[in-house]
Design an enzyme around this catalytic site. Structure first.
Site, mmCIF file in Angstrom:
data_model
loop_
_atom_site.group_PDB
_atom_site.id
_atom_site.type_symbol
_atom_site.label_atom_id
_atom_site.label_comp_id
_atom_site.label_asym_id
_atom_site.label_seq_id
_atom_site.Cartn_x
_atom_site.Cartn_y
_atom_site.Cartn_z
ATOM 1 N N ALA A 1 -1.863 -17.059 42.764
ATOM 2 C CA ALA A 1 -3.215 -16.882 42.248
ATOM 3 C C ALA A 1 -3.628 -18.076 41.403
ATOM 4 O O ALA A 1 -4.735 -18.607 41.545
ATOM 5 C CB ALA A 1 -3.299 -15.596 41.424
ATOM 6 N N ARG B 1 -2.332 -21.187 41.396
ATOM 7 C CA ARG B 1 -2.344 -22.472 42.097
ATOM 8 C C ARG B 1 -3.447 -22.585 43.135
ATOM 9 O O ARG B 1 -4.071 -23.635 43.271
ATOM 10 C CB ARG B 1 -0.997 -22.717 42.781
ATOM 11 C CG ARG B 1 0.173 -22.906 41.848
ATOM 12 C CD ARG B 1 1.397 -23.384 42.615
ATOM 13 N NE ARG B 1 1.687 -22.568 43.788
ATOM 14 C CZ ARG B 1 2.440 -21.472 43.760
ATOM 15 N NH1 ARG B 1 2.948 -21.052 42.605
ATOM 16 N NH2 ARG B 1 2.675 -20.774 44.866
ATOM 17 N N ARG C 1 0.012 -7.106 32.858
ATOM 18 C CA ARG C 1 0.681 -6.193 31.945
ATOM 19 C C ARG C 1 0.941 -6.869 30.613
ATOM 20 O O ARG C 1 1.219 -6.199 29.620
ATOM 21 C CB ARG C 1 1.980 -5.708 32.584
ATOM 22 C CG ARG C 1 1.721 -4.754 33.754
ATOM 23 C CD ARG C 1 2.967 -4.425 34.520
ATOM 24 N NE ARG C 1 2.700 -3.422 35.551
ATOM 25 C CZ ARG C 1 3.527 -3.107 36.520
ATOM 26 N NH1 ARG C 1 4.701 -3.709 36.606
ATOM 27 N NH2 ARG C 1 3.206 -2.183 37.408
ATOM 28 N N LYS D 1 -0.258 -11.154 51.299
ATOM 29 C CA LYS D 1 0.581 -10.521 52.310
ATOM 30 C C LYS D 1 1.980 -10.295 51.736
ATOM 31 O O LYS D 1 2.367 -10.949 50.766
ATOM 32 C CB LYS D 1 0.598 -11.365 53.601
ATOM 33 C CG LYS D 1 0.922 -12.843 53.403
ATOM 34 C CD LYS D 1 2.392 -13.070 53.217
ATOM 35 C CE LYS D 1 2.667 -14.438 52.663
ATOM 36 N NZ LYS D 1 3.956 -14.489 51.965
#
Length: 328
Positions: free
Chosen positions: A17, A19, A39, A98
């Site tokens: 996310a 990069r 979190r 994925k």
């Protein structure tokens, strides 16, 4: 008429996310990143300082927000199904890294849930959106290499640090789930969906209890075969080749080309070798555009629906047929 930007929240602060996908999201004028959840509240703040939006401590809190139309899920693979389901039940469109789920049954349930709620669910299999593959498909259809006889596809890279999620059986799922899916999807692209698993092999790290590499031999009803290799215990390789009755065509950087990379397609025939260079493109930006088009207009992209289920089923069958041997 200009549509309002699609308001997207991000569930998880993964490296992929940071990069690649978040830069693609914030660069798109039809997207507004409204919130990023972790979190760890401090990590969420770190990401929002760079990419914008509100930091949120906790994934559930992000799903409760009315200013989030859709979510991007870059969590470790074996957490995908849980949070995709929660997002869909909260009425959010979903773009997930994925694999969509750990097995075909879970993937089918998620696809059915999205369809039942009239929501978009896309798997960010970014390499499928790169034009180099459409170019190769066109050459094969036009008979440039004659009749297709066999496919080889290889995706692997060196061992990661000991704390990498791929080594954790509770979250990462191992090499087949995270890496082997690339050559498997390549086989589906060129051999069609009616593929038999002739045999497969997985190298398992006994201490970590995850597969760190493997191979599979597949066959289509017309006799075309595919030999696939994948893993995280190799020198880097990311390519595939199609061998036909009168030639061969290969993609040198098939799965993870950077946005500045000009793809080179090599075509070999008996008396002629040609290299075709294509313009650079950002396949993560392509995924973002595909997601927006699906949400707004229902435009198919090959990243949704039946194609996901065929892929998940083939992964299940490769795993079921695998001979297991301890990795060295």
């Amino acid at each position: 008429m200009n549509a309002k930007p699609l308001k997207i929240g991000v569930i998880g602060c993964a490296g992929i996310a940071e990069r690649r996908m978040l830069p693609a999201l914030v660069a798109d004028p039809d997207v507004e990143v409204t919130a990023i959840a972790s979190r760890d509240g401090a990590k969420a703040r770190q990401f929002t300082q760079r990419f914008g939006g509100d930091p949120v401590a906790g994934y559930d809190r992000l799903l409760e927000r009315s200013d989030v139309d859709a979510v991007y899920v870059p969590l470790p693979p074996l957490l995908h199904a849980e949070w995709i389901e929660r997002a869909l039940r909260a009425g959010k469109h979903v773009l997930s890294e994925k694999p969509l789920a750990a097995n075909g049954k879970d993937a089918a349930e998620l696809v059915a849930l999205a369809e039942d709620r009239n929501l978009t669910l896309l798997e960010s299999f970014m390499f499928l959106t790169h034009s180099q593959h459409a170019y190769v498909c066109e050459q094969v259809v036009q008979g440039v290499i004659g009749e297709l006889r066999t496919l080889t596809a290889e995706f692997a890279f060196p061992a990661k640090s000991a704390d990498d999620m791929r080594y954790n059986p509770d979250t990462g799922g191992g090499a087949l789930t995270d890496i082997g899916v690339y050559p498997i999807r390549t086989a589906l692209m060129y051999l069609g969906s009616d593929i038999e698993v002739i045999g497969s092999w997985l190298h398992v790290d006994a201490a970590r209890q995850v597969d760190v590499g493997g191979a599979a031999l597949l066959g289509a009803p017309d006799g075309v075969t595919a030999h696939l290799t994948f893993g995280m215990e190799h020198a880097y390789r990311s390519q595939y080749a199609l061998w036909g009755s009168s030639g061969r065509i290969s993609v040198r950087w098939a799965y993870t080309p950077p946005p500045t990379h000009s793809a080179v397609i090599r075509i070999e025939r008996q008396s002629h070798v040609e290299e075709v260079t294509l313009p650079p493109e950002d396949q993560f930006a392509n995924v973002v555009r595909a997601f927006i088009a699906r949400v707004r207009c229902g435009v198919p992209s090959g990243l949704e629906g039946e194609s996901l289920l065929i892929q998940a089923d083939l992964v299940d069958r490769v795993r079921a047929r695998a001979l297991i041997r301890p990795a060295r």
